[in-house]
Scaffold this active site. Structure first.
Site, mmCIF file in Angstrom:
data_model
loop_
_atom_site.group_PDB
_atom_site.id
_atom_site.type_symbol
_atom_site.label_atom_id
_atom_site.label_comp_id
_atom_site.label_asym_id
_atom_site.label_seq_id
_atom_site.Cartn_x
_atom_site.Cartn_y
_atom_site.Cartn_z
ATOM 1 N N PRO A 59 12.112 5.988 1.745
ATOM 2 C CA PRO A 59 10.997 5.365 2.446
ATOM 3 C C PRO A 59 10.316 4.642 1.649
ATOM 4 O O PRO A 59 8.885 4.649 1.423
ATOM 5 C CB PRO A 59 10.330 6.039 3.449
ATOM 6 C CG PRO A 59 10.240 7.314 2.596
ATOM 7 C CD PRO A 59 11.595 7.471 1.979
ATOM 8 N N CYS A 60 10.535 3.853 0.579
ATOM 9 C CA CYS A 60 9.772 2.962 -0.327
ATOM 10 C C CYS A 60 8.889 2.016 0.091
ATOM 11 O O CYS A 60 7.952 1.751 -0.363
ATOM 12 C CB CYS A 60 10.742 2.199 -1.453
ATOM 13 S SG CYS A 60 12.322 2.035 -0.885
#
Length: 110
Positions: A59-60
């Site tokens: 989940p950048c």
DNA sequence: CGGGTGACTTTAC
DNA sequence: CGTAAAGCCACCC
């Protein structure tokens, strides 16, 4: 001490930490870098994330800069995705900045 | 080995 | 609020 960080480990640690960011929370490059023991090289976290974006499990979008500004959005397929995802998770925005007072998550040091 | 780049941060003007 | 510079270190050519 025994904390030697190889570059491969560095990437692994970044992946690990980012993947552990809880829903509705965000963290910063500096915080991750600090947790890894390389606090003066937050930019390296971004670089790791650049490689990490090949890994879809990461989940950048929950990683922002020190101001809570979505500096990484330019590297997303569409620059709106990052903002949208965060808002969906209940994250409060102040203009273009995440409210770090409410949503900042401190990464674990391992 | 050297130079350029970068999803950062801070200080300075 | 704007740009510039320095520090930081991995990656690419």
């Amino acid at each position: 001490m025994t904390n030697q960080i190889s570059k491969e480990d560095f990437f692994q640690r970044v992946y690990k930490i980012v993947s552990q960011i809880p829903y509705g929370k965000v963290t910063t490059y500096g915080a991750i870098a600090n947790a890894l023991g390389i606090k003066s090289s937050a930019i390296m976290v971004g670089w790791a994330l650049n490689a990490a974006k090949n890994r879809s499990d990461l989940p950048c979008h929950r990683v922002v800069n020190r101001n809570g500004l979505l500096t990484g959005k330019k590297h997303f397929p569409t620059p709106t995705i990052m903002r949208e995802l965060l808002e969906q998770e209940g994250i409060n925005f102040i203009d273009e900045m995440v409210d770090l007072k409410r949503h900042f998550w401190k990464p674990e040091i391992r």
